[in-house]
Write a protein that holds these residues in place. Structure first.
Motif, PDB file in Angstrom:
ATOM      1  N   LYS A 642       0.977  -1.292  -0.088  1.00 58.20           N
ATOM      2  CA  LYS A 642       0.130  -0.035   0.092  1.00 58.20           C
ATOM      3  C   LYS A 642       0.862   1.242  -0.005  1.00 58.20           C
ATOM      4  O   LYS A 642       0.472   2.094  -0.654  1.00 58.20           O
ATOM      5  N   HIS A 643       1.849   1.160   0.720  1.00 60.40           N
ATOM      6  CA  HIS A 643       2.912   2.408   0.960  1.00 60.40           C
ATOM      7  C   HIS A 643       3.675   2.838  -0.283  1.00 60.40           C
ATOM      8  O   HIS A 643       4.219   3.759  -0.552  1.00 60.40           O
ATOM      9  N   ALA A 656     -17.479  -3.476   5.565  1.00 57.55           N
ATOM     10  CA  ALA A 656     -16.185  -3.394   5.341  1.00 57.55           C
ATOM     11  C   ALA A 656     -15.394  -2.774   6.714  1.00 57.55           C
ATOM     12  O   ALA A 656     -14.106  -2.770   6.541  1.00 57.55           O
ATOM     13  N   GLU A 660     -10.150  -0.893   6.412  1.00 57.15           N
ATOM     14  CA  GLU A 660      -9.599   0.615   6.226  1.00 57.15           C
ATOM     15  C   GLU A 660      -8.189   0.604   6.401  1.00 57.15           C
ATOM     16  O   GLU A 660      -7.365   1.310   5.968  1.00 57.15           O
ATOM     17  N   ARG A 661      -7.600  -0.231   7.442  1.00 56.00           N
ATOM     18  CA  ARG A 661      -6.303  -0.211   7.941  1.00 56.00           C
ATOM     19  C   ARG A 661      -5.358  -0.680   6.779  1.00 56.00           C
ATOM     20  O   ARG A 661      -4.298  -0.323   6.704  1.00 56.00           O
ATOM     21  N   GLU A 710      -5.208  12.618  -4.269  1.00 54.23           N
ATOM     22  CA  GLU A 710      -5.523  13.544  -3.070  1.00 54.23           C
ATOM     23  C   GLU A 710      -6.789  12.811  -2.586  1.00 54.23           C
ATOM     24  O   GLU A 710      -6.917  12.820  -1.085  1.00 54.23           O
ATOM     25  N   MET A 711      -7.428  11.979  -3.168  1.00 51.51           N
ATOM     26  CA  MET A 711      -8.622  11.365  -2.703  1.00 51.51           C
ATOM     27  C   MET A 711      -8.291   9.699  -2.143  1.00 51.51           C
ATOM     28  O   MET A 711      -9.030   9.209  -1.503  1.00 51.51           O
ATOM     29  N   VAL A 713      -6.579   9.259   0.475  1.00 53.01           N
ATOM     30  CA  VAL A 713      -6.693   9.064   1.934  1.00 53.01           C
ATOM     31  C   VAL A 713      -8.060   8.700   2.304  1.00 53.01           C
ATOM     32  O   VAL A 713      -8.539   8.064   3.430  1.00 53.01           O
ATOM     33  N   GLU A 714      -9.122   8.528   1.177  1.00 52.40           N
ATOM     34  CA  GLU A 714     -10.486   8.169   1.508  1.00 52.40           C
ATOM     35  C   GLU A 714     -10.817   6.657   1.219  1.00 52.40           C
ATOM     36  O   GLU A 714     -10.381   6.198   0.233  1.00 52.40           O
ATOM     37  N   PHE A 715     -11.512   6.179   2.023  1.00 49.80           N
ATOM     38  CA  PHE A 715     -11.724   4.599   1.854  1.00 49.80           C
ATOM     39  C   PHE A 715     -12.895   4.517   1.242  1.00 49.80           C
ATOM     40  O   PHE A 715     -14.180   5.075   1.497  1.00 49.80           O
ATOM     41  N   GLU A 717     -16.341   2.333  -0.403  1.00 49.31           N
ATOM     42  CA  GLU A 717     -16.986   1.227  -0.416  1.00 49.31           C
ATOM     43  C   GLU A 717     -17.735   0.690  -1.711  1.00 49.31           C
ATOM     44  O   GLU A 717     -18.427   1.513  -2.019  1.00 49.31           O
TER      45      GLU A 717
ATOM     46  N   LYS B 642      -8.675  15.388   6.053  1.00 49.99           N
ATOM     47  CA  LYS B 642      -7.637  14.318   5.980  1.00 49.99           C
ATOM     48  C   LYS B 642      -7.210  14.529   4.549  1.00 49.99           C
ATOM     49  O   LYS B 642      -5.783  14.315   4.344  1.00 49.99           O
ATOM     50  N   HIS B 643      -8.039  14.977   3.453  1.00 51.71           N
ATOM     51  CA  HIS B 643      -7.371  14.698   2.302  1.00 51.71           C
ATOM     52  C   HIS B 643      -6.319  15.949   1.812  1.00 51.71           C
ATOM     53  O   HIS B 643      -5.834  16.072   0.872  1.00 51.71           O
ATOM     54  N   GLU B 660      -9.943   3.931  11.376  1.00 49.08           N
ATOM     55  CA  GLU B 660      -8.829   3.987  10.356  1.00 49.08           C
ATOM     56  C   GLU B 660      -9.491   4.683   8.778  1.00 49.08           C
ATOM     57  O   GLU B 660      -8.667   5.161   8.250  1.00 49.08           O
ATOM     58  N   ARG B 661     -10.925   4.792   8.958  1.00 48.60           N
ATOM     59  CA  ARG B 661     -11.372   5.471   7.874  1.00 48.60           C
ATOM     60  C   ARG B 661     -11.330   7.068   7.995  1.00 48.60           C
ATOM     61  O   ARG B 661     -11.272   7.600   6.914  1.00 48.60           O
ATOM     62  N   GLU B 710       5.622   8.792   2.963  1.00 51.23           N
ATOM     63  CA  GLU B 710       5.074   7.351   2.184  1.00 51.23           C
ATOM     64  C   GLU B 710       4.476   6.619   3.190  1.00 51.23           C
ATOM     65  O   GLU B 710       3.771   5.566   3.036  1.00 51.23           O
ATOM     66  N   MET B 711       4.616   6.810   4.349  1.00 50.21           N
ATOM     67  CA  MET B 711       4.070   6.272   5.544  1.00 50.21           C
ATOM     68  C   MET B 711       2.601   6.578   5.832  1.00 50.21           C
ATOM     69  O   MET B 711       1.996   6.009   6.716  1.00 50.21           O
ATOM     70  N   VAL B 713       0.077   6.185   4.676  1.00 47.13           N
ATOM     71  CA  VAL B 713      -0.998   5.284   4.407  1.00 47.13           C
ATOM     72  C   VAL B 713      -1.255   4.299   5.523  1.00 47.13           C
ATOM     73  O   VAL B 713      -2.108   3.522   5.669  1.00 47.13           O
ATOM     74  N   PHE B 715      -1.854   3.246   9.352  1.00 48.29           N
ATOM     75  CA  PHE B 715      -2.606   3.705  10.640  1.00 48.29           C
ATOM     76  C   PHE B 715      -1.773   3.196  11.745  1.00 48.29           C
ATOM     77  O   PHE B 715      -1.223   2.085  11.898  1.00 48.29           O
TER      78      PHE B 715
END
Lengths: 724, 724
Positions: A642-643, A656, A660-661, A710-711, A713-715, A717, B642-643, B660-661, B710-711, B713, B715
């Motif tokens: 992910k990173h 879900a 998110e983690r 930029e999005m 960071v959003e989770f 569904e 957050k974004h 985390e979300r 980079e970290m 992402v 949590f």
């Protein structure tokens, strides 16, 4: 005092004095007590009052009312060794009304448990971090058999302890060698007789004819809200008899030590479990006697002083324990050591006469499994699609058959959960003709909660002596959850085999389809929620659960057949929580996580994305979040990537929440509604788990992800519902 | 057939034929039946067999065995109107053994419920998406009073329905005007008498003397695992009597329609709730009769054919309903409409004689609260620090006092939960002298599970007629969870007032300290978990819960006093789930989220970070994730930022799972252990919730966040434990 001829003991024993009415009864003062006993009772009550007053908190009234029961138990009836508290053949005492913990702490102190110093006793409700007197008894401390507090759990644990003893006695005792002869004593209040889990335990214990179990009811007719008859007017004695219990009633439970001793002794010779209905007065002899305010708060300085005056104590002195009281209990450590010595001598003889049995006993006493237990697990599986509930049977069956440690039960779903084995025998009272106490398969009935709570008791009997396994549909582990939690909290190894774990279970519909339940178990401390994707992973799940000797686990399996992902899945991968199924070059377009029954769907979606859409897709199997969290950070990063900016999408037919983690998006169930009664494949389709539908949505998400950094960071569904 | 003189009906009625043993009994053939009844029973059984065989699934055996009970109920005893299914004074029927749903579906079809066409009936276990015959009865469909399936829930719901009826009758009935006179009928199998929630319901209903409730026990002595006596050998009749029930036994329940009718009618005139122990044979007259395999699978084509031959049906024809059978039920819609007509006529008279009562009744019948209900909520609160449990009392007390819709109960924690009010009267049977059926405060006893399940029944009686409120410690909502879920699943408005919701509850220790429980309720569909931070937010929480007319909610409050964040907190903010408490210029260093009892800690940490460390810190209060998810995306982004690259940290004394979300890091509880018994402030300190400790860790995280883009992402859990 109990009337009747106690020497005439038989299964029908029933000695009734007075009535079961809620009328008043008079305290008899010192009648029938020795001078020493009288002083002990008074000292005990004054001490409890002082201990609660000290920090102005705690639960004094019940403990004060129960003093005579404690004297009868710890001084006259129970077999135990304060200086060898873990002696395996000791009687077990369970305080199911755990809020009265000072009752137990004080007797542990007086009878000579070394850790329970007077200083420790006085730390009750203090801010001392290393205190041994928490607000409810905790299994980690000397003399405490199980952690109690949530009401009804303790009596169910006691049933499990009694079954453990029955099981060991049936297996190991031989004529002249009663290696296992302990008795289980359980104290309950009104609440444990109201809570559903307590009522399940009563019905179940009566059926199981657990005559090594005595439940003592502190019948003070007072709860937090006031008199019990605000909410309960049943005839408890008649109810217990209907449930197959022997009933004895003690009318003057605050003072009648001799009557209590006779009743407790009598209960050891009953053919049925025994219920002793002990009438007491909460906060006896204080100005709040018989009043709800005596339940959960210090009784007040004036009331403490008055009690001291009434009992001839100096109102200005606190924490007074006269030497005569210390003397009263002085012999107990020595008596206990003599018991231990005798037992060891008998066991030494036993080892000579029955070396094989003794060796097995000793191994289990040490908590060990045979060193080669892993070799019993199949190394490969039939290639045909197999429900993971059936895989569970393939994996666990040989273990259950060979290893006497496993006590396996089901909440009336034997045909569905695959937890039985060829040569199994039922654990049943022999007189019913349906099994015996040597059996290790337990029909719990439709009683999920007590199944888990009894299993905690089995596990708590002696560390590692038993590994209890429960089984039911996953959704019904919501019924069992309070007891499952107590197992995790106590570091007890209990394995819960939960089947029918997704909407794939089908027609039974939304009431049976879990959506949110995994979030609970994935979050629960000291617990493994493991959701394998095929037979190979199911092997890994059982191995992980069996190796977790100080945790509880839940293995979550499918009702429906799942393809074997042979060559992809690895049991060793399960041990790490998550692992890469299909790797890709450094720069992948997507990491796709699949979980449990939906793992195969993720693999199919990945294939489609690769072959039809040219994406570079890595796949990850993720059966257990908790095990993954235990891996080193670098491993975790390598699995998910992910990173590195690779979008991560998880496929699982649950809500879900919790993913998110690890992921940026989820193909998941919505939380705006529950499931739907449809055949399994149709239910998957209805909620958007057809491969085509998932491919479309995941493609859309990948494009969105790359176009809108930029999005990220959003989770997101990715849900889809057929009729909306 | 029932013997005895049924005209001689009184509270002690008890007619026993045969014994309660598990011995065999002979089917009596057509003895005592009319030719039409005989044909109906046979047609019904053949139809059930066909319906299950069609898609090779379902639960046939129970429904077949219960046929005569259904005929007695729907043809002869129950008051209902198939063409006006929501007629408020109808008798309610609850199928607690919900897996036998075909029993109910088939009678709904035969008696003329319009939605339940023959085509619909035949959709049972099909893949039809708009089917009205799901695997368990669902409240959304005509003629279904509550959704059942998870065992033991239905009987508890039935208790709630009976209490609803008692409450309305006590309030609205007047001499000559029995506006409310419905009876509650509940069918149970063995399982509902084993499940703890069922046992709680039985004990509670007996105490409450709910003589408008009749429970019919389909006593076929068979469960999934085999004979019931594998797990239950209690004397159920004696147990029910001990719990305060009237008991009637029917020996030939498969055929004795007349006996059943007499017993059911008799039960309507008992002074106690009635338990009718109906001996039946599962899969009666088939080759799998009396066998566990008849329970949960189609009986097989051969067995279906044999049954048809035995009953004189053509084995080659399916789904045959002879005209004589249709005729048998033909009159029922008309009879029902006549009942409705009569009732409406009486109500019209009632309206003239008792206009105020009638107006109140009509308003509640419409599901409305008085339009000015919000004005009853205080607009401001005392400035002193106040536990949010006490705030709950301040907010809800005036509502409870004024609005008859609220039925408020507690699981024996009245002194702790602040849900009572000055003029409250207990809901109790009048003969006990502790209240009356006009009371609206319910002492459920230590029975959390049935409290929630009964509340579902109260809410299901008629939409909006009641808004049930339950109360206990938050941790004990794990006991209640299966019923809380069923409320959410059925879109029932039930409000759960949960107190003592964090480690701040203190000395009671880890068994009482929630860590993982919020993860369950935050994930549960159609449910609001709301955790207010002070009195103002508590007002917002109650307003949100009361406005959610088709959801269940849980308001989660503190035991300990919390400072009033006056000027910061807003009740209107709660309605949006999360909102900005303290805004900052565009480029902030940190968004700090506080939740519930820890909100004030977050505010203090923010102040420290600003004043001592020069950080620009925004604070956000986040009482409800579900309400926040319902907000537009732009609102959500504006709240969190957050974004924009601002690090977001949440402070909450639960496991972090689920945050985390919204956040990059959490000051939270570890999931490697449970809580600890310490005084509340000390417990917070022990787990790293002192302001200094939090400031240090959050500062460290903010630096890490900016140094390692980079970290971002990942949590991060910022946990700290005192003794590790």
């Amino acid at each position: 005092m109990v009337s009747g001829i106690l020497s005439n003991i038989n299964s029908e024993l029933e000695v009734v004095v007075g009535k079961s009415s809620q009328g008043d009864w008079k305290v008899k003062g010192t009648k029938g007590l020795t001078a020493a006993e009288d002083l002990v009772l008074k000292t005990f009550r004054v001490l409890i009052a002082d201990l609660c007053q000290q920090f102005n908190g705690g639960h004094p009234g019940g403990a004060m009312g129960m003093a005579a029961i404690g004297v009868a138990l710890w001084k006259y009836v129970m077999n135990y060794a304060p200086h060898t508290p873990d002696w395996i053949n000791r009687d077990r005492f369970v305080l199911s009304n755990g809020h009265t913990c000072l009752f137990q702490y004080t007797f542990l102190h007086l009878t000579g448990y070394k850790d329970m110093t007077f200083e420790q006793l006085k730390s009750y409700h203090s801010d001392r971090v290393d205190a041994l007197c928490p607000g409810h008894p905790e299994i980690e401390h000397q003399g405490i058999e199980v952690t109690t507090g949530p009401l009804g759990q303790g009596i169910a644990n006691a049933v499990g302890l009694a079954m453990a003893s029955k099981s060991l006695a049936a297996k190991f005792n031989r004529p002249g060698f009663d290696i296992v002869s302990d008795h289980i004593w359980c104290m309950v209040g009104d609440a444990c007789l109201q809570e559903g889990v307590g009522l399940e335990a009563i019905s179940f214990a009566g059926h199981m004819r657990l005559n090594n179990l005595t439940v003592m009811y502190d019948n003070n007719q007072i709860t937090c809200d006031g008199p019990v008859n605000l909410t309960n007017t049943e005839d408890i004695n008649a109810k217990m008899r209907a449930c197959g219990w022997n009933v004895i009633e003690i009318s003057d439970g605050c003072w009648d030590v001799l009557g209590l001793v006779e009743a407790l002794e009598a209960s050891k010779h009953s053919a049925l479990p025994t219920f002793i209905n002990v009438h007491t007065v909460i906060g006896v002899d204080t100005s709040v006697a018989g009043n709800a305010v005596a339940h959960g708060a210090a009784i007040g300085t004036d009331a403490v002083a008055s009690l001291k005056q009434l009992y001839g104590f100096d109102p200005d002195r606190r924490f007074v324990v006269p030497e005569a009281v210390r003397d009263f209990f002085k012999e107990l450590p020595q008596r206990g050591e003599a018991m231990v010595f005798r037992w060891r001598a008998i066991f030494d003889r036993y080892r000579e006469v029955y070396p094989t049995l003794a060796e097995d006993y000793t191994r289990r006493h040490g908590g060990d499994l045979p060193s080669d237990w892993e070799s019993l697990i199949p190394t490969e599986f039939p290639s045909k699609a197999t429900a993971t509930r059936a895989s569970s049977g393939l994996v666990f069956g040989p273990l259950a058959e060979s290893l006497g440690q496993f006590m396996v039960g089901t909440a009336d779903l034997e045909p569905s959960v695959y937890m039985n084995w060829k040569t199994k025998e039922n654990f049943e009272p022999p007189e019913l003709g349906t099994g015996s106490y040597t059996g290790r398969f337990i029909h719990y009935g439709v009683r999920e909660h007590v199944m888990a709570a009894v299993s905690n008791g089995l596990a708590a009997y002696h560390p590692g002596m038993f590994i209890p396994v429960t089984s039911s549909f996953f959704m019904f582990y919501l019924y069992a959850a309070p007891a499952v939690r107590m197992g995790a909290l106590q570091h007890l190894q209990v394995i819960h085999a939960a089947t029918h774990d997704s909407i794939g279970m089908g027609e039974d519909g939304p009431t049976h389809q879990p959506i949110e339940l995994a979030a609970l178990y994935r979050t629960m401390p000291n617990f493994l929620y493991i959701r394998p994707g095929d037979s190979e992973e199911t092997a890994g799940a059982w191995m992980a659960a069996i190796k977790a000797r100080h945790m509880s686990s839940l293995i979550s399996t499918s009702r429906h057949a799942l393809p074997q992902l042979t060559g992809l899945t690895r049991r060793t991968g399960v041990a790490r929580g998550a692992y890469v199924l299909e790797e890709a070059p450094q720069k992948a377009d997507l990491t796709l996580i699949g979980v449990g029954a939906e793992l195969n769907l993720a693999v199919r979606v990945a294939t489609e994305l690769r072959t039809r859409h040219g994406l570079t897709v890595r796949t990850v199997s993720f059966p257990c979040q908790r095990l993954f969290e235990q891996q080193p950070p670098q491993y975790r990063r390598d699995v998910l990537r992910k990173h590195t900016g690779v979008p991560v999408v998880v496929v699982e037919a649950y809500a879900a929440n919790g993913w998110e983690r690890y992921a940026n998006a989820a193909v998941c169930m919505p939380t705006t509604r529950f499931g739907k009664s449809l055949p399994g494949p149709k239910a998957y389709e209805f909620f958007g788990f057809s491969v085509d539908s998932m491919v479309t949505r995941i493609l859309g998400f990948v494009n969105f992800f790359h176009a809108n950094p930029e999005m990220r960071v959003e989770f997101v569904e990715l849900t889809s519902v057929g009729d909306e």
